[in-house]
Design an enzyme around this catalytic site. Sequence first.
Site, PDB file in Angstrom:
ATOM      1  N   LEU A   9     -11.560 -17.078 -16.824  1.00  0.00           N
ATOM      2  CA  LEU A   9     -11.778 -16.030 -17.692  1.00  0.00           C
ATOM      3  C   LEU A   9     -10.856 -16.117 -19.219  1.00  0.00           C
ATOM      4  CD1 LEU A   9     -13.160 -13.231 -18.121  1.00  0.00           C
ATOM      5  CD2 LEU A   9     -11.047 -12.192 -17.128  1.00  0.00           C
ATOM      6  N   VAL A  42     -16.574  -5.481 -24.026  1.00  0.00           N
ATOM      7  CA  VAL A  42     -16.880  -6.497 -23.085  1.00  0.00           C
ATOM      8  C   VAL A  42     -15.640  -7.421 -22.635  1.00  0.00           C
ATOM      9  CG1 VAL A  42     -19.174  -6.793 -23.908  1.00  0.00           C
ATOM     10  CG2 VAL A  42     -17.583  -8.224 -24.795  1.00  0.00           C
ATOM     11  N   GLU A  43     -15.631  -8.048 -21.422  1.00  0.00           N
ATOM     12  CA  GLU A  43     -14.608  -8.847 -20.887  1.00  0.00           C
ATOM     13  C   GLU A  43     -13.273  -8.189 -20.474  1.00  0.00           C
ATOM     14  OE1 GLU A  43     -15.201 -11.688 -19.977  1.00  0.00           O
ATOM     15  OE2 GLU A  43     -16.575 -12.908 -21.432  1.00  0.00           O
ATOM     16  N   GLY A  44     -13.765  -6.846 -20.169  1.00  0.00           N
ATOM     17  CA  GLY A  44     -12.670  -5.990 -19.818  1.00  0.00           C
ATOM     18  C   GLY A  44     -12.474  -4.994 -20.791  1.00  0.00           C
ATOM     19  N   LEU A  81     -13.821 -14.025 -28.256  1.00  0.00           N
ATOM     20  CA  LEU A  81     -13.834 -12.714 -28.615  1.00  0.00           C
ATOM     21  C   LEU A  81     -12.819 -12.429 -29.719  1.00  0.00           C
ATOM     22  CD1 LEU A  81     -14.329 -10.636 -25.346  1.00  0.00           C
ATOM     23  CD2 LEU A  81     -15.853 -10.943 -27.226  1.00  0.00           C
TER      24      LEU A  81
END
Length: 818
Positions: free
Chosen positions: A374, A500-502, A382
Amino acid sequence: MIAYFVLLILLSIAFVTLDMSLRTWLIVGAVAMLFGFLSGATSWWLSLLTLVIFAALAAFLYFLPDARRRLISAPAFERMRELMPPISPTEQAAIDAGTTWWEGELFSGKPRWERLMSLPKPRLSQEEREFVEGPVEELCALSDDWDISHRRGDLSPATWHYIREQGFFGINASPEYGGLGFSPFAQSCIVQKLASRSATTAVTVMVPNSLGPAELLFHYGTQEQKAHYLPRLASGAEIPCFALTGPWAGSDAAGMPDTGIVCRGTHEGEDVLGFRVNWDKRYITLGPVATLIGLAFRTRDPDGLLGEEEDLGITCVLIPADTPGISIGNRHLPLNAAFQNGPNQGKDVFVPLDWVIGGREQVGQGWRMLMESLAAGRGISLPAAAAGTAKLATRASGAYARVREQFGIEIGRFEGIGECLARIGGLTYLLDAGRVVMAGALGEGEKPAVLSAIVKQQCTDLSRMVLNDAMDLHGGKAICTGPSNTLASAYQQIPIGITVEGANILTRSLIIFGQGALRCHPFLLDEMRAVSDPDREAGLEAFDEALRGHVGHVLESKMRAFVLGLSRGWLGKGFGAGAVRRYSGQVEHLSASFAWLADLALVSLGGDLKRREMLSGRFADALSNLYLASAALKRFCDNGEDPAEQPLLDWSCQYALHQAQEALDGILRNFPVRYLGPLLRIAVFPTGRYLRYPGDELSRRVARLLQTPGEIRDRLTEDIYTSDDPAEPTAQLESALALAIESTDLRKRLKKAGHDAGGVLGWEAWLAERIADGDVNEREADLLRRWRSAVAAVIAVDDFAPESVACQDREYETDDDD
């Protein structure tokens, strides 16, 4: 009594400044208190009480291990075994994923600056620099964001072809498999530049190079899988997507209901072992055009075909998109961004065991694989996209504030605009420093899971703040969308990166401190592992050693917090000189205070702390801003401590440290033990809260830097796309800025003579009159014409024929009476 307190403070100062071990300090302190008691120089009863406490601590921590284990460690050990729930496999995978780096130093309360400063400044290799200035520049030129988002709803065929041809889908893939083999920093710079031009292009490139099939294959795939898929992914022959999120499991991805049942089935005419998989996924980037689907699902083996366990955990597989049973849904439209994104479903899809990433041995290991991989998405792509849009907004805002005039003066000279510009510049410096340090750490082999969450959350949030200010500064120019608007798409789409991504809300309130407390605390994870050890005696021995260290850590953090607070950071070791020394000392003070308060909160709340999300969020704010301040110091030193860059360092460090201080203040005001907060405040801020938000004069200096062409402005906004095409808005801004500066003295002279060269109707007649009167010569008149033309292009907004904005495809219901 005064002498007693003076002696205690001097002992604490000696502990911090002489870098004593706790053992030495307790012995020295006991001797000092004994002397005070016997000589009568200090309060006898306080000296005696403190002597007993010092002696007891020294004895239990260092000289009487058996007694400590029997009287303290064993009861605590048994109590924790009763209260602590078992760690689930998904929690264990998250805990074990990645490494701990600078965030662990900050969490310790005693950061070792050499660990940060020894990190080499990340630089692009010659090949990487040529790629950024060649193919990346060309791809930006091909990416007309208005055409992509409002006309085509997709990249042009020429753009798709160029992405494949130039190897953009294999930026970080090994050359062994046909990739470019670029560093994490190069990947960050590429995404940053693309994002400053078009979010659709940036997302299309960054997704295959972050969390997805290629990343998972490279680290976990079998040799056969690597040899088959990686060259095809790098060349763009295969377009990948990764299906993780579904309607019933978004941020709680581990709770996905998608299942794969182990069974036998027919594949290519043979009876093989595999899974019968059903899933429902959405928000899948590149999903609508993907030829290869990476999929995560929960695996069950009710018939015991793979072993005795039924629930095997999460498994990651690769499935060709044309496999029977797969349905590729329609497209989502994420805030009018045109990158390919949409749902897909699978019904009774048979997946052979060979399609598991890594083969049979990796069945049920998917969550660990995802957690370990991740960092690339959260730590590189990001933050890079956030930096690209923030840098674009910074460069555009500085130029626009110098070019645009109201009330006869440049709007950048208004203090309200200057305050806005200072925030834009300072926050961009701060978030870019966080991006660069993170990419550098990844390039050196670190995989800091907690730090990647910090950088993702902070960079995307700070970029939103920058864009909000930039929109306010541009006013009406920014709210009218069209080809000449450089900000509207970025402003509209910044929530995508935040989500996104958490999602940032959960990243801040649950992940950063919740995961950080386990991963970054010097002793907590060791204690938990010891308690979970099935061998009680071995567990107790390990727990006793960890508990001894933990108690010493709490005492040391408390003294460091008090002494460094008393001196406002000046007694910290820090590093460097001048402002660098001052800010690094303040980081040490807040780090020690954070570490001490974190331990007290953990003791007070135990496992309930993760449910006190507002408190956890404040701890996350403090830790995150300490990282950003550290990154800003690192950036400043890596740039040679240029005095011209000093205002940006000052603003960003003062902002970040003030934010960290306010987060700690919020913790103290809301401390779970009601009456303890005011007492703790005395130890953390003995002279009061002393860190201030950046002042007005500093903000003026930062605002001037953004409006002044030169090395500092270029360095702050490096590696973004600025066109040379006179029809492009970025080129128009730069031209107008140069002409505004060149014509400044001339326009001032005319204005002083009563001839304002600004918003005059019939301007050409006015200029002819100035020439006829001898106020300007032909060369000066030409300069004024070019200046006015350039400004007119910059302040112009797009408009459209009514029929071109009508909703042609919409069926309208009409009233019969109309």
